[in-house]
Design a protein around this motif. Structure first.
Motif, PDB file in Angstrom:
ATOM      1  N   LYS A 125      -5.559  13.296  -9.145  1.00 16.33           N
ATOM      2  CA  LYS A 125      -4.663  12.417  -9.990  1.00 16.33           C
ATOM      3  C   LYS A 125      -5.252  10.634  -9.630  1.00 16.33           C
ATOM      4  O   LYS A 125      -4.384  10.764 -10.493  1.00 16.33           O
ATOM      5  CB  LYS A 125      -3.245  12.883  -8.420  1.00 16.33           C
ATOM      6  CG  LYS A 125      -1.553  12.532  -9.735  1.00 16.33           C
ATOM      7  CD  LYS A 125      -0.801  12.325  -8.160  1.00 16.33           C
ATOM      8  CE  LYS A 125      -0.634  13.623  -7.584  1.00 16.33           C
ATOM      9  NZ  LYS A 125       0.377  13.597  -6.100  1.00 16.33           N
ATOM     10  N   ASP A 126      -5.439  10.419  -8.777  1.00 20.66           N
ATOM     11  CA  ASP A 126      -5.587   9.249  -9.036  1.00 20.66           C
ATOM     12  C   ASP A 126      -6.696   8.767 -10.298  1.00 20.66           C
ATOM     13  O   ASP A 126      -6.389   7.212  -9.994  1.00 20.66           O
ATOM     14  CB  ASP A 126      -6.449   9.112  -7.190  1.00 20.66           C
ATOM     15  CG  ASP A 126      -4.999   8.709  -6.553  1.00 20.66           C
ATOM     16  OD1 ASP A 126      -3.656   8.679  -6.927  1.00 20.66           O
ATOM     17  OD2 ASP A 126      -4.739   8.537  -4.953  1.00 20.66           O
ATOM     18  N   GLY A 179      -4.355   3.714  -4.870  1.00 18.55           N
ATOM     19  CA  GLY A 179      -4.950   4.904  -4.591  1.00 18.55           C
ATOM     20  C   GLY A 179      -6.569   5.055  -4.234  1.00 18.55           C
ATOM     21  O   GLY A 179      -6.768   3.293  -4.466  1.00 18.55           O
ATOM     22  N   ASN A 180      -6.469   5.930  -4.406  1.00 15.30           N
ATOM     23  CA  ASN A 180      -7.814   6.421  -3.426  1.00 15.30           C
ATOM     24  C   ASN A 180      -8.824   7.066  -4.401  1.00 15.30           C
ATOM     25  O   ASN A 180      -9.015   8.422  -4.436  1.00 15.30           O
ATOM     26  CB  ASN A 180      -7.419   6.211  -1.944  1.00 15.30           C
ATOM     27  CG  ASN A 180      -8.312   6.854  -0.952  1.00 15.30           C
ATOM     28  OD1 ASN A 180      -9.797   7.339  -1.749  1.00 15.30           O
ATOM     29  ND2 ASN A 180      -8.114   7.076  -0.484  1.00 15.30           N
ATOM     30  N   LEU A 223       1.577   3.600  -2.234  1.00 16.83           N
ATOM     31  CA  LEU A 223       0.797   4.490  -3.725  1.00 16.83           C
ATOM     32  C   LEU A 223      -0.152   4.769  -2.392  1.00 16.83           C
ATOM     33  O   LEU A 223      -1.000   5.828  -2.664  1.00 16.83           O
ATOM     34  CB  LEU A 223       0.720   3.486  -4.622  1.00 16.83           C
ATOM     35  CG  LEU A 223       1.789   2.636  -5.482  1.00 16.83           C
ATOM     36  CD1 LEU A 223       1.859   2.785  -6.532  1.00 16.83           C
ATOM     37  CD2 LEU A 223       3.066   4.308  -5.516  1.00 16.83           C
ATOM     38  N   ARG A 224      -0.761   3.832  -1.722  1.00 13.81           N
ATOM     39  CA  ARG A 224      -2.061   4.884  -0.909  1.00 13.81           C
ATOM     40  C   ARG A 224      -1.430   5.465   0.597  1.00 13.81           C
ATOM     41  O   ARG A 224      -1.319   6.206   0.974  1.00 13.81           O
ATOM     42  CB  ARG A 224      -3.006   3.137  -1.029  1.00 13.81           C
ATOM     43  CG  ARG A 224      -4.619   4.351  -1.055  1.00 13.81           C
ATOM     44  CD  ARG A 224      -4.695   4.542   0.636  1.00 13.81           C
ATOM     45  NE  ARG A 224      -4.404   3.215   1.712  1.00 13.81           N
ATOM     46  CZ  ARG A 224      -5.151   3.068   2.875  1.00 13.81           C
ATOM     47  NH1 ARG A 224      -4.820   4.177   3.650  1.00 13.81           N
ATOM     48  NH2 ARG A 224      -4.382   2.127   3.478  1.00 13.81           N
ATOM     49  N   LYS A 247       3.779   7.258 -10.202  1.00 21.92           N
ATOM     50  CA  LYS A 247       3.063   5.696  -9.585  1.00 21.92           C
ATOM     51  C   LYS A 247       3.544   4.626 -10.310  1.00 21.92           C
ATOM     52  O   LYS A 247       3.628   3.243 -10.103  1.00 21.92           O
ATOM     53  CB  LYS A 247       1.404   6.240  -9.167  1.00 21.92           C
ATOM     54  CG  LYS A 247       1.495   7.626  -7.585  1.00 21.92           C
ATOM     55  CD  LYS A 247      -0.201   7.539  -7.474  1.00 21.92           C
ATOM     56  CE  LYS A 247      -0.526   7.231  -6.985  1.00 21.92           C
ATOM     57  NZ  LYS A 247      -1.510   7.157  -6.420  1.00 21.92           N
ATOM     58  N   THR A 288       0.752  -1.194   0.018  1.00 24.02           N
ATOM     59  CA  THR A 288      -0.570  -0.096  -0.270  1.00 24.02           C
ATOM     60  C   THR A 288       0.561   1.088   0.082  1.00 24.02           C
ATOM     61  O   THR A 288      -0.153   2.720   0.833  1.00 24.02           O
ATOM     62  CB  THR A 288      -1.136   0.386   1.006  1.00 24.02           C
ATOM     63  OG1 THR A 288      -2.450   1.469   0.872  1.00 24.02           O
ATOM     64  CG2 THR A 288      -0.639  -0.454   2.888  1.00 24.02           C
ATOM     65  N   SER A 312     -10.567   9.821  -3.581  1.00 23.88           N
ATOM     66  CA  SER A 312      -9.841  11.349  -3.156  1.00 23.88           C
ATOM     67  C   SER A 312      -9.344  12.786  -4.051  1.00 23.88           C
ATOM     68  O   SER A 312      -9.565  13.784  -3.964  1.00 23.88           O
ATOM     69  CB  SER A 312      -8.333  10.584  -2.131  1.00 23.88           C
ATOM     70  OG  SER A 312      -7.511  11.823  -1.358  1.00 23.88           O
ATOM     71  N   SER A 371       5.008  12.123  -2.426  1.00 33.30           N
ATOM     72  CA  SER A 371       4.000  12.645  -2.672  1.00 33.30           C
ATOM     73  C   SER A 371       4.668  11.773  -4.127  1.00 33.30           C
ATOM     74  O   SER A 371       5.612  12.721  -4.086  1.00 33.30           O
ATOM     75  CB  SER A 371       3.538  14.067  -2.557  1.00 33.30           C
ATOM     76  OG  SER A 371       3.035  14.472  -3.381  1.00 33.30           O
TER      77      SER A 371
END
Ligand SMILES: CC(=O)SCCNC(=O)CCNC(=O)[C@H](O)C(C)(C)COP(=O)(O)OP(=O)(O)OC[C@H]1O[C@@H](n2cnc3c(N)ncnc32)[C@H](O)[C@@H]1OP(=O)(O)O
Ligand SMILES: CC(=O)C(=O)O
Length: 520
Positions: free
Chosen positions: A52-53, A45-46, A11-12, A27, A9, A49, A21
Motif C-alpha cells: 500500500k505504501d 509511510g514506510n 500517515l506513518r 492517505k 507523522t 513495509s 488504517s
C-alpha cells in the motif's frame, strides 16, 4: 518569533495506533489537507513495509505540494549486510522522495538485546545508510530511536550515534522518546546538551506512554529543538504520539513560536475532525482546542463571566483555531447561561426579568426528574417557549395503544393505534413497526401528516436510551434522547419515564412539536 518546522507523522506513526488504517485514497486526501494547513514535513509511510505504501509513493508524485516536503521513512540497513542488498533501504530509495528519514538505535541495550549485534556494527549501520542516501542526493533526517532511554544509561554511546549520522551527512537529527516514558525536565536537559554540542537542526519525537508527549515536546523546543514531530489527534503506537492539535496552538498562540501561517491555524479544528472522520474514529470532544467541549461553558458562574468577558474562562478566541463557543444549559446553569438561549427566542428578556428565573427554576426541576437538556436543544427551546407563552401545541393526544406480538411475523412484531385532535377535528390511524417505538412513530406520523404535510420532511437519525437508576431493575427510570432532521436543521429532544414507551413518546412529541413550532 522563532520559526519551528512541524513534522507530521500521522500517515506513518499514526497508523501504528490501534484501530487506525488508511487506504491509499485516504492517505492522498490527508496529504493534501496537511499541506494546506502548512506543515513543513509529511512523513507519509514506510515503503519497505507494505505494497500500500509503495503504491502511495507512486501516486503521490502526481500531487504538487505547496508547503510541505514529503518524507519516506525506514530503518538503517540490517546488521551484517550491505545497504545495496537491503530490501528496506532499496524500497526507501524507490519511493523517490527528496527527503528520507532513517531511524537507528541510540540505546545500547536495544542494540545488544533486539538487534543482536555489536555496538560498533550499529554505528556502521547508521553511517552506511545515511551515507548511501546522501550519495544519492537526498536530504536525510536521522531519527535517533530510544534516544532518551539510551542517553540515561549510556550517554557517550547515544551521543556517538548522532555524531556518526552527522559525519555521514545527515541534515538533521531527531531525538525520539520511543518508549514514551521521559519527563519534561529530563527532555529539556538532554535536548539542551545535544543542541549545545552539535551544530545542526534538532528535532523531537515523543510518545505518550506517561501522558507527557506534548509537555516533553514543548520542553525540547524550549531547549532549542526546532523540528517538532507529532500526529493529528495524537494517533500512534500504543498511547499515541505528541498531539499536533494540542502542540501547535500551545506553541503558536500561547508561547509565540511560529509553526504555520496564522490564518491557516483556523483550519485546525476542521483538519482534526476530517482526519477522525477518515480514520473512522469518534472525534475526542474533550480534546484541547479542537474538541466541541474545548469552549463549552456549563457552570453558571463561568457562563456569566464569559458573557461579560470571554478572556475570563477561555485560553484563546476559539475562532483562531476554527472552533466555536457553546453554552451548555443544565442544572448547574445560572440566569446568565440560560439568557443566551432565551434571547434566541425573545431578545427583549433580560437577566433580571422574572421569566428568566421562571425558566431556570423549571429547568432545574426537570433535571431533578432525570431530564438532561445540554444534549436536547429542541426540548430546551420548547420548555422556554412554554414558560414564555410562545408555544401552541400542534395536536392533542386522545389516546394510543401499542401491541407487541411474540413470536413476530416477518420481523414486524408491533402495532400502534393512535387518536389525535387538531383544531376540533379528531383523526385515528394505525401502523406497524419493527418494535413498539417504531410502530408508534409510524402511527403518529401517519395521522399528523393529514394536518401537517411538512412532517414528511422529518426523519429520526438517532435514538438513545439510558437507564437512570439501574438498581430499580425493570422499574428503573429511563431517559430517551432522539435526534431528528428535516434536511435543513437537526435537533435533539428528550423524554424521561419509568416506562420506555412513554419516555420515547415524550421525546417523539417534542421532536414533532419542535419542527412545527420552528416554522411558525
Ligand atoms: C519506533 C518505531 O516506530 S520504528 C518504526 C517501526 N515500524 C514498523 O515496524 C512498521 C513497519 N514494519 C514492517 O512492515 C516490518 O516490521 C518489516 C517489513 C519492516 C520487517 O519485517 P520482518 O523482516 O518480517 O521483521 P520483523 O518485523 O519480524 O522484525 C524486525 C526486524 O527489524 C530489525 N530492526 C529493528 N529496528 C531496527 C533498526 N533500527 N535498524 C535495523 N534493523 C532494525 C529487528 O532486529 C528485526 O530483525 P531480525 O528479523 O533480524 O530479528
Ligand atoms: C522513530 C520513531 O517512531 C520512534 O522512535 O518512536
Amino acid at each position: 518569533m522563532k520559526n519551528l518546522r512541524i513534522y507530521d507523522t500521522t500517515l506513518r506513526d499514526g497508523v501504528q495506533g490501534q484501530g487506525i488504517s488508511f487506504t491509499v485514497e485516504d492517505k492522498l486526501k490527508i496529504v493534501k489537507a496537511l499541506d494546506e494547513f502548512g506543515v513543513a514535513y509529511i512523513e507519509a509511510g514506510n515503503p519497505g513495509s507494505n505494497p500500500k505504501d509503495i503504491e502511495f509513493f507512486e501516486r503521490v508524485k502526481n500531487i504538487k505540494l505547496k508547503n510541505a516536503k514529503l518524507i519516506a521513512f525506514g530503518s538503517t540497513r540490517r546488521a551484517n549486510t550491505t545497504t545495496e542488498e537491503d530490501a528496506n533501504v532499496i524500497s526507501l530509495l524507490n519511493a523517490d522522495t527528496e527527503v528520507v528519514t532513517i531511524f537507528g538505535k541510540s540505546w545500547d541495550f536495544q542494540v545488544i538485546e533486539i538487534l543482536k549485534t555489536t555496538l560498533e556494527e550499529n554505528l556502521k549501520m547508521i553511517y552506511d545508510t545515511v551515507k548511501f542516501f546522501k550519495d544519492k542526493g537526498k536530504s536525510v533526517i536521522f531519527d535517533a530511536e530510544h534516544f532518551f532511554d539510551g542517553y540515561k544509561q549510556n550517554p557517550e554511546y547515544a551521543l556517538k550515534t548522532l555524531e556518526v549520522a552527522l559525519e555521514a551527512g545527515a541534515d538533521s537529527v531527531c531525538l525520539c522518546d520511543t518508549k514514551g516514558g521521559a519527563f519534561p525536565m529530563e527532555v529539556y536537559e538532554i535536548t539542551k546538551t545535544v543542541v549545545d554540542k552539535f551544530n545542526t537542526e534538532v528535532g523531537i519525537h515523543c510518545h505518550n506512554d506517561n501522558g507527557m508527549a506534548v509537555a516533553d515536546s514543548i520542553m525540547a523546543v524550549e531547549a532549542g529543538a526546532i523540528q517538532v514531530q507529532g500526529t493529528i489527534n495524537g494517533y500512534g503506537e500504543r498511547c499515541g504520539n505528541a498531539n499536533l492539535c494540542t502542540l501547535v496552538p500551545n506553541l503558536q498562540l500561547l508561547m509565540g513560536y511560529k509553526c504555520v501561517p496564522d490564518e491557516n491555524l483556523k483550519q485546525l479544528t476542521h483538519l482534526a475532525r476530517f482526519v477522525s472522520e477518515i480514520a473512522n474514529v469518534t472525534h475526542d470532544e474533550r480534546a484541547p482546542f479542537v474538541g466541541k467541549n474545548a469552549f463549552a461553558h456549563k457552570a453558571g458562574m463561568h457562563a456569566d463571566a464569559v458573557n461579560k468577558n470571554t478572556y475570563s474562562y477561555e485560553l484563546i478566541d476559539p475562532s483562531l483555531v476554527g472552533n466555536s463557543r457553546t453554552f451548555l444549559i443544565s442544572e448547574v446553569a445560572g440566569r446568565g447561561a440560560v439568557l443566551n438561549a432565551i434571547n434566541e427566542i425573545d431578545p427583549t428578556i433580560k437577566k433580571n426579568s422574572p421569566e428568566t428565573k421562571l425558566i431556570l427554576d423549571r429547568l432545574k426541576e426537570m433535571e431533578y426528574l432525570g431530564y438532561q437538556y445540554e444534549n436536547a436543544g429542541g426540548s430546551l427551546e420548547l420548555l422556554i417557549r412554554k414558560v414564555l407563552g410562545r408555544y401552541k401545541p400542534a395536536f392533542n393526544l386522545k389516546e394510543f395503544k401499542v401491541i407487541v406480538n411474540e413470536p413476530s411475523v416477518n420481523s414486524v412484531n408491533s402495532f400502534a393505534i393512535i387518536k389525535v385532535e387538531v383544531d376540533g377535528v379528531e383523526e385515528i390511524a394505525a401502523a406497524d413497526g419493527d418494535g413498539p417505538v417504531h410502530a408508534l412513530d409510524n402511527a403518529v406520523r401517519r395521522v399528523l401528516e393529514r394536518f401537517y404535510p411538512q412532517i414528511k420532511e422529518m426523519r429520526l437519525t438517532d435514538y438513545k436510551v439510558r437507564v437512570l437508576d439501574s438498581n430499580s431493575a425493570t422499574a428503573a427510570k429511563v431517559r430517551v434522547i432522539i435526534e431528528s432532521t428535516d434536511g435543513k436543521d437537526s435537533w435533539s429532544t428528550i423524554g424521561v419515564s419509568t416506562d420506555i414507551i412513554e419516555a420515547s413518546w415524550r421525546a417523539l412529541v417534542d421532536s414533532i412539536e419542535y419542527k412545527l413550532n420552528k416554522e411558525n
